[in-house]
Design a protein around this motif. Structure first.
Motif, PDB file in Angstrom:
ATOM      1  N   GLU A  43       0.843  -0.888   0.052  1.00 55.60           N
ATOM      2  CA  GLU A  43       0.329  -0.026   0.319  1.00 55.60           C
ATOM      3  C   GLU A  43       1.076   1.358  -0.051  1.00 55.60           C
ATOM      4  O   GLU A  43       0.734   2.358  -0.396  1.00 55.60           O
ATOM      5  CB  GLU A  43      -0.812   0.208   1.266  1.00 55.60           C
ATOM      6  CG  GLU A  43      -0.394  -0.237   2.475  1.00 55.60           C
ATOM      7  CD  GLU A  43      -0.237  -1.703   2.701  1.00 55.60           C
ATOM      8  OE1 GLU A  43      -0.466  -1.922   4.399  1.00 55.60           O
ATOM      9  OE2 GLU A  43      -0.300  -2.398   2.128  1.00 55.60           O
ATOM     10  N   ASP A  46       2.291   1.417  -3.980  1.00 58.11           N
ATOM     11  CA  ASP A  46       1.773   1.334  -4.728  1.00 58.11           C
ATOM     12  C   ASP A  46       1.353   3.019  -4.768  1.00 58.11           C
ATOM     13  O   ASP A  46       0.333   3.715  -6.069  1.00 58.11           O
ATOM     14  CB  ASP A  46       0.530   0.436  -4.621  1.00 58.11           C
ATOM     15  CG  ASP A  46       0.553  -1.068  -4.977  1.00 58.11           C
ATOM     16  OD1 ASP A  46       1.975  -0.897  -5.647  1.00 58.11           O
ATOM     17  OD2 ASP A  46       0.008  -1.486  -4.712  1.00 58.11           O
ATOM     18  N   ASP A  47       1.938   4.105  -3.798  1.00 62.85           N
ATOM     19  CA  ASP A  47       1.313   5.029  -3.094  1.00 62.85           C
ATOM     20  C   ASP A  47       2.339   6.057  -3.976  1.00 62.85           C
ATOM     21  O   ASP A  47       3.108   6.075  -2.777  1.00 62.85           O
ATOM     22  CB  ASP A  47       0.121   5.634  -2.689  1.00 62.85           C
ATOM     23  CG  ASP A  47      -0.405   6.946  -2.323  1.00 62.85           C
ATOM     24  OD1 ASP A  47       0.699   7.568  -2.205  1.00 62.85           O
ATOM     25  OD2 ASP A  47      -1.636   7.299  -2.111  1.00 62.85           O
ATOM     26  N   THR A  48       2.718   6.898  -3.963  1.00 61.53           N
ATOM     27  CA  THR A  48       4.589   7.065  -4.807  1.00 61.53           C
ATOM     28  C   THR A  48       4.191   8.735  -3.491  1.00 61.53           C
ATOM     29  O   THR A  48       4.958   8.882  -2.517  1.00 61.53           O
ATOM     30  CB  THR A  48       4.457   8.132  -5.721  1.00 61.53           C
ATOM     31  OG1 THR A  48       4.233   7.263  -7.373  1.00 61.53           O
ATOM     32  CG2 THR A  48       5.423   8.947  -5.957  1.00 61.53           C
ATOM     33  N   ASP A  49       3.396   9.201  -2.948  1.00 61.15           N
ATOM     34  CA  ASP A  49       3.174  10.313  -1.945  1.00 61.15           C
ATOM     35  C   ASP A  49       2.868   9.547  -0.641  1.00 61.15           C
ATOM     36  O   ASP A  49       4.084  10.419   0.426  1.00 61.15           O
ATOM     37  CB  ASP A  49       1.507  10.576  -1.989  1.00 61.15           C
ATOM     38  CG  ASP A  49       1.422  11.766  -3.143  1.00 61.15           C
ATOM     39  OD1 ASP A  49       2.492  12.554  -3.998  1.00 61.15           O
ATOM     40  OD2 ASP A  49       0.191  12.149  -4.105  1.00 61.15           O
ATOM     41  N   LEU A  50       2.400   7.965  -0.343  1.00 60.39           N
ATOM     42  CA  LEU A  50       3.341   7.583   0.146  1.00 60.39           C
ATOM     43  C   LEU A  50       4.037   7.475   0.890  1.00 60.39           C
ATOM     44  O   LEU A  50       5.057   7.033   2.266  1.00 60.39           O
ATOM     45  CB  LEU A  50       1.875   6.751   1.038  1.00 60.39           C
ATOM     46  CG  LEU A  50      -0.113   6.547   1.030  1.00 60.39           C
ATOM     47  CD1 LEU A  50      -0.108   5.675   1.220  1.00 60.39           C
ATOM     48  CD2 LEU A  50       1.003   7.476   2.220  1.00 60.39           C
ATOM     49  N   ARG A  80       6.132  -2.563  -7.417  1.00 58.11           N
ATOM     50  CA  ARG A  80       5.572  -1.738  -7.576  1.00 58.11           C
ATOM     51  C   ARG A  80       5.415  -0.850  -9.639  1.00 58.11           C
ATOM     52  O   ARG A  80       4.351  -0.572  -9.577  1.00 58.11           O
ATOM     53  CB  ARG A  80       5.777  -0.034  -7.111  1.00 58.11           C
ATOM     54  CG  ARG A  80       7.165   0.416  -7.445  1.00 58.11           C
ATOM     55  CD  ARG A  80       7.793   1.137  -6.708  1.00 58.11           C
ATOM     56  NE  ARG A  80       6.269   2.524  -6.392  1.00 58.11           N
ATOM     57  CZ  ARG A  80       6.693   3.988  -6.371  1.00 58.11           C
ATOM     58  NH1 ARG A  80       7.650   4.318  -8.332  1.00 58.11           N
ATOM     59  NH2 ARG A  80       5.490   4.412  -6.998  1.00 58.11           N
ATOM     60  N   LYS A 175       7.937  13.724  -8.770  1.00 56.45           N
ATOM     61  CA  LYS A 175       6.990  12.415  -9.216  1.00 56.45           C
ATOM     62  C   LYS A 175       6.434  12.709 -10.630  1.00 56.45           C
ATOM     63  O   LYS A 175       6.303  11.573 -11.504  1.00 56.45           O
ATOM     64  CB  LYS A 175       5.833  12.289  -8.540  1.00 56.45           C
ATOM     65  CG  LYS A 175       4.741  12.839  -7.770  1.00 56.45           C
ATOM     66  CD  LYS A 175       3.382  12.384  -7.041  1.00 56.45           C
ATOM     67  CE  LYS A 175       2.370  13.025  -6.875  1.00 56.45           C
ATOM     68  NZ  LYS A 175       1.313  12.709  -6.469  1.00 56.45           N
ATOM     69  N   TRP A 180       7.786   8.843 -11.277  1.00 56.82           N
ATOM     70  CA  TRP A 180       6.626   8.808 -10.441  1.00 56.82           C
ATOM     71  C   TRP A 180       7.462   7.961  -9.364  1.00 56.82           C
ATOM     72  O   TRP A 180       7.296   6.928  -8.335  1.00 56.82           O
ATOM     73  CB  TRP A 180       5.281   7.622 -10.980  1.00 56.82           C
ATOM     74  CG  TRP A 180       4.724   8.615 -11.315  1.00 56.82           C
ATOM     75  CD1 TRP A 180       4.197   8.443 -12.794  1.00 56.82           C
ATOM     76  CD2 TRP A 180       3.457   9.546 -10.851  1.00 56.82           C
ATOM     77  NE1 TRP A 180       4.173   9.936 -13.389  1.00 56.82           N
ATOM     78  CE2 TRP A 180       3.157   9.686 -12.319  1.00 56.82           C
ATOM     79  CE3 TRP A 180       3.001   9.752  -9.599  1.00 56.82           C
ATOM     80  CZ2 TRP A 180       1.793  10.726 -12.327  1.00 56.82           C
ATOM     81  CZ3 TRP A 180       1.819  10.747  -9.914  1.00 56.82           C
ATOM     82  CH2 TRP A 180       1.250  11.156 -11.208  1.00 56.82           C
TER      83      TRP A 180
END
Length: 228
Positions: A43, A46-50, A80, A175, A180
């Motif tokens: 999780e 899969d989320d570049t911000d996280l 990813r 990103k 990304w």
């Protein structure tokens, strides 16, 4: 001793920094992106911000501006991106050194060079804005790939143009322009570009490890980053 290592050591006084740190005095944080790192769940990856938040929290907690990701490291984080997952054997072995830092971090040229090629490799998980410089030190010719830059870094380049030692020529991208990823520099040495321009694999299949490592020497020949 590898010829490139001999040449670099002989000319060490002329080798400049690549980013603004002194490996002898500045605290740097080693990042482990192998299976040993169990914090990076899907999780997060899969989320570049996280993922970026995870990197930034680690840097802040350790009171350092830069993290270092290893050469010849068999990484799980490439799961990813479908870009690394084609074929029966997935690409997982890292061929450069990563320097994780803030978006906009300046990137400098370590020795007189000419622009070999450049491109925006904008697949998810790819390099994004990429510059490849060609070097000739005492007749020994090789290349360095600088990946995950901002698009502005490509704006005024021309193949064959000279970039002087110590000159700032790029910045780390965000990103949207670096493939990304959380902001970082992928720095890779390449002896034979094998006819490629603007791109060269920075991750290979483990079964091809020896072939690629032979063509991509350890970037720490330049960076001189060590951890006790």
């Amino acid at each position: 001793m590898h010829i490139l290592k001999q040449v670099i050591e002989k000319n060490r006084e002329f080798i400049h920094k690549i980013v603004d740190f002194d490996p002898k005095h500045d605290q740097l944080l080693p990042f482990d992106f192998t299976v040993v790192n169990t914090e990076l769940k899907d999780e997060i990856l899969d989320d570049t911000d996280l993922f970026s938040e995870w990197v930034n929290e680690k840097l802040a907690k350790n009171n350092t501006r830069y993290g270092i990701g290893g050469y010849n490291e068999h990484r799980t984080i490439y799961s990813r991106s479908a870009y690394f997952n084609a074929g029966e054997e997935h690409r997982r072995l890292h061929l450069g050194v990563d320097i994780w830092g803030a978006e906009g971090t300046p990137v400098y040229n370590f020795y007189d060079a000419i622009v070999h090629s450049f491109a925006n490799n904008n697949n998810f998980g790819d390099y994004g804005a990429t510059i490849i410089l060609a070097y000739d030190i005492e007749g020994y010719k090789f290349h360095a790939l600088y990946g995950h830059l901002n698009l502005a870094s490509l704006g005024n380049l021309k193949e064959g143009m000279q970039i002087k030692a110590g000159a700032k020529f790029a910045e780390l991208g965000n990103k949207d322009e670096n493939g990304w990823w959380p902001p970082h520099l992928h720095f890779q040495l390449i002896e034979d570009m094998q006819g490629l321009t603007g791109d060269y694999p920075g991750v290979c299949k483990f079964s091809e490890r020896e072939k690629y490592l032979a063509n991509c020497p350890d970037p720490n020949l330049i960076l001189k980053v060590t951890f006790s």
